[in-house]
Write an enzyme that holds these catalytic residues in place. Structure first.
Site, PDB file in Angstrom:
ATOM      1  N   THR A 296       0.873  -1.077  -0.063  1.00 52.65           N
ATOM      2  CA  THR A 296       0.007  -0.377  -0.358  1.00 52.65           C
ATOM      3  C   THR A 296       0.712   1.118  -0.131  1.00 52.65           C
ATOM      4  OG1 THR A 296      -1.199   1.457   1.396  1.00 52.65           O
ATOM      5  CG2 THR A 296      -0.162  -0.168   2.085  1.00 52.65           C
ATOM      6  N   ASP A 297       0.251   2.488  -0.400  1.00 59.27           N
ATOM      7  CA  ASP A 297       0.849   3.858  -0.284  1.00 59.27           C
ATOM      8  C   ASP A 297       1.086   4.024   1.467  1.00 59.27           C
ATOM      9  OD1 ASP A 297      -1.617   4.449  -0.160  1.00 59.27           O
ATOM     10  OD2 ASP A 297      -1.973   5.971  -1.414  1.00 59.27           O
ATOM     11  N   GLU A 298       0.400   3.351   2.063  1.00 56.58           N
ATOM     12  CA  GLU A 298       0.464   3.522   3.244  1.00 56.58           C
ATOM     13  C   GLU A 298       1.722   3.959   3.717  1.00 56.58           C
ATOM     14  OE1 GLU A 298      -2.918   3.260   5.867  1.00 56.58           O
ATOM     15  OE2 GLU A 298      -4.181   3.373   3.735  1.00 56.58           O
TER      16      GLU A 298
ATOM     17  N   TYR B  81      -1.441  -0.886  11.360  1.00 57.74           N
ATOM     18  CA  TYR B  81      -1.602  -0.960   9.997  1.00 57.74           C
ATOM     19  C   TYR B  81      -0.895  -1.240   8.308  1.00 57.74           C
ATOM     20  CZ  TYR B  81      -3.390  -1.962   4.091  1.00 57.74           C
ATOM     21  OH  TYR B  81      -3.001  -1.308   3.759  1.00 57.74           O
TER      22      TYR B  81
ATOM     23  N   LYS C   6       2.344  -3.614   7.230  1.00 56.11           N
ATOM     24  CA  LYS C   6       2.873  -3.878   6.044  1.00 56.11           C
ATOM     25  C   LYS C   6       3.929  -3.203   5.894  1.00 56.11           C
ATOM     26  CE  LYS C   6       0.186  -4.516   2.922  1.00 56.11           C
ATOM     27  NZ  LYS C   6      -0.015  -5.704   2.411  1.00 56.11           N
TER      28      LYS C   6
ATOM     29  N   LEU D 205     -18.680  11.221   8.609  1.00 58.41           N
ATOM     30  CA  LEU D 205     -17.706  12.046   7.799  1.00 58.41           C
ATOM     31  C   LEU D 205     -16.113  12.014   9.191  1.00 58.41           C
ATOM     32  CD1 LEU D 205     -15.913  12.949   5.097  1.00 58.41           C
ATOM     33  CD2 LEU D 205     -17.187  15.201   5.971  1.00 58.41           C
TER      34      LEU D 205
HETATM   35  P1  NAD Z   1      -9.703  -6.942   2.056  1.00 54.47           P
HETATM   36  O1  NAD Z   1      -9.249  -7.178   3.981  1.00 54.47           O
HETATM   37  O2  NAD Z   1     -10.617  -6.915   1.680  1.00 54.47           O
HETATM   38  O3  NAD Z   1      -9.045  -9.071   2.371  1.00 54.47           O
HETATM   39  C1  NAD Z   1      -8.326  -9.495   2.688  1.00 54.47           C
HETATM   40  C2  NAD Z   1      -8.563 -11.360   2.646  1.00 54.47           C
HETATM   41  O4  NAD Z   1      -7.160 -11.868   3.650  1.00 54.47           O
HETATM   42  C3  NAD Z   1      -9.793 -11.652   3.047  1.00 54.47           C
HETATM   43  O5  NAD Z   1     -10.140 -12.459   2.100  1.00 54.47           O
HETATM   44  C4  NAD Z   1      -9.144 -12.730   4.251  1.00 54.47           C
HETATM   45  O6  NAD Z   1      -9.870 -13.508   5.078  1.00 54.47           O
HETATM   46  C5  NAD Z   1      -7.955 -12.583   4.279  1.00 54.47           C
HETATM   47  N1  NAD Z   1      -6.821 -12.438   5.008  1.00 54.47           N
HETATM   48  C6  NAD Z   1      -6.619 -12.501   6.294  1.00 54.47           C
HETATM   49  N2  NAD Z   1      -5.910 -12.681   7.185  1.00 54.47           N
HETATM   50  C7  NAD Z   1      -5.781 -13.967   6.440  1.00 54.47           C
HETATM   51  C8  NAD Z   1      -4.379 -15.248   6.928  1.00 54.47           C
HETATM   52  N3  NAD Z   1      -4.042 -14.697   7.921  1.00 54.47           N
HETATM   53  N4  NAD Z   1      -4.365 -15.566   5.952  1.00 54.47           N
HETATM   54  C9  NAD Z   1      -5.076 -16.296   4.761  1.00 54.47           C
HETATM   55  N5  NAD Z   1      -5.914 -14.934   4.627  1.00 54.47           N
HETATM   56  C10 NAD Z   1      -6.243 -14.114   5.357  1.00 54.47           C
HETATM   57  O7  NAD Z   1      -8.441  -6.138   1.584  1.00 54.47           O
HETATM   58  P2  NAD Z   1      -8.010  -5.926  -0.042  1.00 54.47           P
HETATM   59  O8  NAD Z   1      -9.199  -4.694   0.857  1.00 54.47           O
HETATM   60  O9  NAD Z   1      -8.411  -6.877  -0.385  1.00 54.47           O
HETATM   61  O10 NAD Z   1      -6.997  -5.618   0.405  1.00 54.47           O
HETATM   62  C11 NAD Z   1      -6.066  -7.130  -0.840  1.00 54.47           C
HETATM   63  C12 NAD Z   1      -4.624  -6.684  -0.482  1.00 54.47           C
HETATM   64  O11 NAD Z   1      -4.427  -4.823  -1.084  1.00 54.47           O
HETATM   65  C13 NAD Z   1      -3.925  -6.080   1.429  1.00 54.47           C
HETATM   66  O12 NAD Z   1      -2.931  -6.524   1.118  1.00 54.47           O
HETATM   67  C14 NAD Z   1      -3.588  -4.607   1.620  1.00 54.47           C
HETATM   68  O13 NAD Z   1      -2.907  -4.506   2.763  1.00 54.47           O
HETATM   69  C15 NAD Z   1      -3.360  -4.139   0.078  1.00 54.47           C
HETATM   70  N6  NAD Z   1      -3.859  -3.111  -0.438  1.00 54.47           N
HETATM   71  C16 NAD Z   1      -5.410  -2.082   0.065  1.00 54.47           C
HETATM   72  C17 NAD Z   1      -5.809  -0.864  -0.815  1.00 54.47           C
HETATM   73  C18 NAD Z   1      -6.851  -1.282  -0.502  1.00 54.47           C
HETATM   74  O14 NAD Z   1      -7.964   0.014  -0.922  1.00 54.47           O
HETATM   75  N7  NAD Z   1      -8.647  -1.429   0.174  1.00 54.47           N
HETATM   76  C19 NAD Z   1      -4.745  -0.164  -1.157  1.00 54.47           C
HETATM   77  C20 NAD Z   1      -3.184  -1.249  -1.312  1.00 54.47           C
HETATM   78  C21 NAD Z   1      -2.861  -2.330  -0.988  1.00 54.47           C
HETATM   79  O1  TDX Z   2     -16.717   6.086   8.183  1.00 54.30           O
HETATM   80  C1  TDX Z   2     -15.970   6.547   7.125  1.00 54.30           C
HETATM   81  N1  TDX Z   2     -15.962   8.095   7.542  1.00 54.30           N
HETATM   82  C2  TDX Z   2     -14.692   8.650   6.589  1.00 54.30           C
HETATM   83  O2  TDX Z   2     -14.293   9.784   6.468  1.00 54.30           O
HETATM   84  C3  TDX Z   2     -14.590   5.841   6.747  1.00 54.30           C
HETATM   85  C4  TDX Z   2     -14.713   4.727   7.397  1.00 54.30           C
HETATM   86  C5  TDX Z   2     -13.566   6.573   6.356  1.00 54.30           C
HETATM   87  N2  TDX Z   2     -13.532   7.793   6.454  1.00 54.30           N
HETATM   88  C6  TDX Z   2     -12.227   8.351   5.592  1.00 54.30           C
HETATM   89  C7  TDX Z   2     -10.456   8.107   6.533  1.00 54.30           C
HETATM   90  C8  TDX Z   2     -10.296   8.046   5.048  1.00 54.30           C
HETATM   91  O3  TDX Z   2      -9.997   9.440   4.909  1.00 54.30           O
HETATM   92  O4  TDX Z   2     -12.076   7.806   4.412  1.00 54.30           O
HETATM   93  C9  TDX Z   2     -10.644   7.582   4.247  1.00 54.30           C
HETATM   94  C10 TDX Z   2     -10.789   6.424   3.612  1.00 54.30           C
HETATM   95  O5  TDX Z   2     -10.814   5.746   4.398  1.00 54.30           O
HETATM   96  P1  TDX Z   2     -10.570   3.843   4.705  1.00 54.30           P
HETATM   97  O6  TDX Z   2     -11.619   3.404   3.043  1.00 54.30           O
HETATM   98  O7  TDX Z   2     -10.504   3.543   6.020  1.00 54.30           O
HETATM   99  O8  TDX Z   2      -9.396   3.821   3.614  1.00 54.30           O
HETATM  100  P2  TDX Z   2      -7.694   4.114   4.414  1.00 54.30           P
HETATM  101  O9  TDX Z   2      -7.347   4.489   5.634  1.00 54.30           O
HETATM  102  O10 TDX Z   2      -7.147   5.105   3.346  1.00 54.30           O
HETATM  103  O11 TDX Z   2      -7.287   2.793   4.044  1.00 54.30           O
HETATM  104  C11 TDX Z   2      -6.982   1.998   2.198  1.00 54.30           C
HETATM  105  O12 TDX Z   2      -6.084   2.875   1.446  1.00 54.30           O
HETATM  106  C12 TDX Z   2      -5.815   2.049   1.954  1.00 54.30           C
HETATM  107  C13 TDX Z   2      -7.562   0.498   2.394  1.00 54.30           C
HETATM  108  O13 TDX Z   2      -8.334   0.157   3.981  1.00 54.30           O
HETATM  109  C14 TDX Z   2      -5.648   0.229   3.372  1.00 54.30           C
HETATM  110  O14 TDX Z   2      -6.854  -1.405   3.472  1.00 54.30           O
HETATM  111  C15 TDX Z   2      -5.754   0.217   2.000  1.00 54.30           C
HETATM  112  O15 TDX Z   2      -4.248   0.394   2.328  1.00 54.30           O
END
Ligand code: NAD
Ligand code: TDX
Length: 330
Positions: A119-121, A146, A150, A202
Site C-alpha cells: 500500500t501507499d500508506e 496497519y 505493511k 465523515l
Molecule cells: P480485504 O480485507 O478485503 O481482504 C483480505 C483477505 O485476506 C480476506 O479474504 C481475509 O479473509 C484474508 N486473510 C486475512 N488474514 C489472513 C490470514 N492470516 N491467512 C489467510 N488469509 C487471510 O483486503 P483488500 O482491501 O482486498 O486488500 C488486499 C491487499 O491489498 C492487502 O494486502 C492490502 O494491504 C492491499 N491494499 C489494499 C488497498 C485498498 O484500498 N483496499 C490499497 C492498497 C493495497
Molecule cells: O466512515 C468513514 N468515514 C470517513 O471519513 C470511513 C470508514 C473512513 N473515512 C475516511 C478515512 C480516510 O481518510 O475515508 C478515508 C478512507 O478510509 P478507509 O476506507 O478506511 O481507507 P484508508 O484508511 O485510506 O486505507 C485504505 O487504503 C489503503 C485501505 O483500507 C487500506 O487497506 C489500503 O492500504
C-alpha cells in the site's frame, strides 16, 4: 500456469481472480484464505479453474503444500483496515508480518516467483499543498499499526530478495474502489448507509485526500508487473485520482438522489493521514501500463449500482461493522 492467490476471498483478491479467469485462459487459480470477517467464499466466481483452500498464511505446512505446486504466488492476504488496527493491532502483526514471513520462507525453499501486494500508506502522508507525490524513493514513514506492519512486510520481501535470491516484486497501490469491498471501508460504508436510510459519516472535517483507483486497474497493473517487472523492484500503482473525503461523500449522495449535505461529521480517526498521492511514472514508462478507468464518477455510479443489486452479499456484514464503529464512536 498455476497461480496461488493469498487473500483471494477478500475485496481486491477476488476481483483479481475474476480478472485472471477472464483474461488468462491458461491460468488455474488456487485461493488460500482464512475466511476472516473480511473474506467470503461468496465473493469468488464459480469455476472449475478456481479452488478455495481455507487456511492461514501463517501455517507453514498448509502454505508449503500449496507453494510447492504453484508457478507464481500473488500475496494479497492481510488485515487491511486502519480503524481495526487502532483498536487491536495484534492480528495485524500476526498476519501481515508472520504470515508474509511464512510465505517468503516457502517460496525461498521452492524457488517460486512471488508478487507482494502493498500500500501507499507505508510512505506516511503528504501535506495538502505539497506538490510532491509518493515515488519508489520516498522514505518509509508509516502512521498506523496497519501501515507499520505493511511497511515491515515490504522490508521482509526486500531482504529475502537480496539475502536469499527470492524472485519477488512489490507493488504499493493507492485506495481502491469497486464491487465486493467490505462495508467497513469508506465508500461502501456510505453507500450501504444511504441504502439503509442512515446518514453517511465523515471523519473530522473531511479534508483528507485519497488517490482513488478502480480495483480492476490495480489488478491489471499487478499482472503487468508479474509478466514484465524486474525482480527485486518496487512499482507504485496509481491513476491520478486525488479527491478529498467530503467531495466523495457529496458525490455518493448526489449519485443516490440525496441532498449533498445529508451527512454527519463524526470524531476523527487518531493519527489520521492527511493526503496520499502516487507518482506511477515508473510503471507507466518502464512497463507501459495505463489505467482503463479514468472517470471516477462513472466508476462510482457502477459501484453504487453493484451494492444496490447485491444486498444479500453485504447485508450480513453491515450490522457487525457498524457495531465496531459504534464502540469507537465513529
Ligand atoms: P480485504 O480485507 O478485503 O481482504 C483480505 C483477505 O485476506 C480476506 O479474504 C481475509 O479473509 C484474508 N486473510 C486475512 N488474514 C489472513 C490470514 N492470516 N491467512 C489467510 N488469509 C487471510 O483486503 P483488500 O482491501 O482486498 O486488500 C488486499 C491487499 O491489498 C492487502 O494486502 C492490502 O494491504 C492491499 N491494499 C489494499 C488497498 C485498498 O484500498 N483496499 C490499497 C492498497 C493495497
Ligand atoms: O466512515 C468513514 N468515514 C470517513 O471519513 C470511513 C470508514 C473512513 N473515512 C475516511 C478515512 C480516510 O481518510 O475515508 C478515508 C478512507 O478510509 P478507509 O476506507 O478506511 O481507507 P484508508 O484508511 O485510506 O486505507 C485504505 O487504503 C489503503 C485501505 O483500507 C487500506 O487497506 C489500503 O492500504
Amino acid at each position: 500456469m498455476k497461480v496461488l492467490v493469498t487473500g483471494g476471498a477478500g475485496f481486491i483478491g477476488s476481483n483479481f481472480v475474476r480478472l485472471t479467469l477472464d483474461e488468462r485462459p491458461d491460468a488455474e487459480v488456487t485461493v488460500l484464505d482464512a475466511l476472516t470477517y473480511a473474506g467470503s467464499a461468496a465473493s469468488l466466481p464459480a469455476s472449475d479453474r478456481v479452488r478455495l483452500v481455507e487456511g492461514n498464511i501463517a501455517d507453514a505446512e498448509v502454505v508449503d503444500d500449496l507453494v510447492r505446486e504453484a508457478d507464481v504466488v500473488v500475496h494479497f492476504a492481510a488485515e487491511s483496515h486502519n480503524d481495526n488496527s487502532l483498536d487491536n493491532p495484534w492480528p495485524f502483526v500476526q498476519t501481515n508480518l508472520v504470515g508474509t514471513f511464512t510465505l517468503l520462507e516457502s517460496v525461498r525453499r521452492h524457488g517460486t516467483r512471488f508478487h507482494h501486494i502493498s500500500t501507499d500508506e507505508v510512505y506516511g502522508d503528504l501535506e495538502l499543498d505539497d506538490p510532491a507525490k509518493f515515488t519508489p524513493d520516498t522514505p518509509y514513514n508509516p502512521s498506523s499499526p496497519y501501515s507499520a506492519t505493511k511497511a515491515g512486510s515490504d522490508l521482509l520481501v526486500r531482504a529475502w530478495v537480496r539475502s536469499f535470491g527470492v524472485e519477488a516484486t512489490i507493488s504499493n497501490c493507492s485506495n481502491n474502489y469497486g464491487p465486493l469491498q467490505h462495508v467497513e471501508k469508506f465508500i461502501p460504508r456510505q453507500i450501504t448507509n444511504v441504502l439503509g436510510g442512515v446518514r453517511p459519516k465523515l471523519y473530522g472535517a473531511g479534508l483528507n485526500v485519497r488517490d482513488w483507483i478502480h480495483v480492476d486497474d490495480h489488478n491489471s497493473a499487478v499482472w503487468t508487473i508479474i509478466d514484465t517487472g524486474k525482480i527485486g523492484e518496487t512499482y507504485l500503482i496509481g491513476a491520478d485520482g486525488e479527491l478529498d473525503n467530503k467531495t466523495v461523500i457529496e458525490m455518493i449522495l448526489a449519485g443516490m438522489g440525496e441532498p449533498a449535505d445529508a451527512y454527519d461529521h463524526v470524531s476523527d480517526r487518531p493519527g489520521h493521514d492527511m493526503r496520499y498521492a502516487i507518482d506511477a511514472s515508473k510503471l507507466r514508462t518502464e512497463l507501459g501500463w495505463e489505467p482503463r478507468f479514468r472517470d471516477f464518477a462513472a466508476g462510482l455510479a457502477d459501484t453504487i449500482a453493484w451494492y444496490r443489486a447485491n444486498e444479500p452479499w453485504w447485508r450480513a456484514q453491515k450490522a457487525a461493522a457498524e457495531a465496531k464503529y459504534a464502540k469507537l464512536g465513529r
